[in-house]
Design a protein around this motif. Structure first.
Motif: not given
Length: 207
Positions: A162-190
């Motif tokens: 997630v940090t690498a997505v937010l600092n623009r080190s990673l640019g793949n759209s599928i990876l970015s969306i999946a990582a951010l979605a998982a991070h948000a879902s984990r914060a909500r107890g999945w």
């Protein structure tokens, strides 16, 4: 009370449709359709759709793969993914096949993470991302060729991705969306995860 946000499936009357370019993997299609009081013509990439897998282990590490992508001239970090290009194969079966073929893994726990359209102004490609857990190695390693011959694998903490997505080190759209979605879902107890067999109503060819 405001209704929850939701996209609307909105079928229109297609007056004419033609394949104007036949490619090795995808075609370009031209549709003429009625919308409002007008007859509109649009060309777009006619895509099979795809599935992707965010494989995560018991330490909240995500399996990333790096491979060469010719259109962008780059070896980028991605997650395992593949086309829905086998007749009769459902999305979940395709995801299980791709996880085995790309990274030699099987998973015992599959959940729906997110669905999205990659470029709705120019392509009908939609992508379904699964969260896969309970991972173990396949009995045999798969042979890989072309761009997949030198795939690099790395297990990375979800927070680091997630940090690498937010600092623009990673640019793949599928990876970015999946990582951010998982991070948000984990914060909500999945609790946002869905049934892996959920109907895919946003896929224009699976409605």
């Amino acid at each position: 009370m405001t209704e929850p946000l939701s996209d609307d499936v909105f079928p229109v009357q297609v007056e004419q449709t033609d394949v104007v370019f036949t490619g090795r993997v995808w075609n370009i299609r031209r549709d003429t359709f009625e919308y409002g009081d007008a007859s509109i013509t649009r060309e777009y990439m006619d895509h099979t759709g795809a599935v992707a897998i965010l494989a995560i282990d018991e330490h909240d590490r995500v399996l990333l793969i790096k491979q060469y992508r010719h259109p962008i001239g780059s070896r980028d970090w991605e997650i395992p993914a593949g086309l829905l290009d086998i007749d009769g194969e459902g999305p979940l079966a395709a995801a299980k096949r791709e996880l085995a073929e790309e990274v030699d893994l099987v998973a015992s726990d599959w959940k729906l993470l997110c669905d999205f359209a990659s470029s709705p102004g120019g392509s009908n490609e939609v992508i379904r991302v699964y969260l896969a857990r309970g991972l173990k190695a396949t009995k045999e390693a798969f042979a890989r060729g072309e761009e997949e011959a030198d795939i690099e694998n790395r297990w990375v903490d979800l927070d680091e991705v997630v940090t690498a997505v937010l600092n623009r080190s990673l640019g793949n759209s599928i990876l970015s969306i999946a990582a951010l979605a998982a991070h948000a879902s984990r914060a909500r107890g999945w609790t946002s995860l869905g049934d892996a067999e959920s109907p895919w109503t946003r896929h224009p060819k699976l409605r």
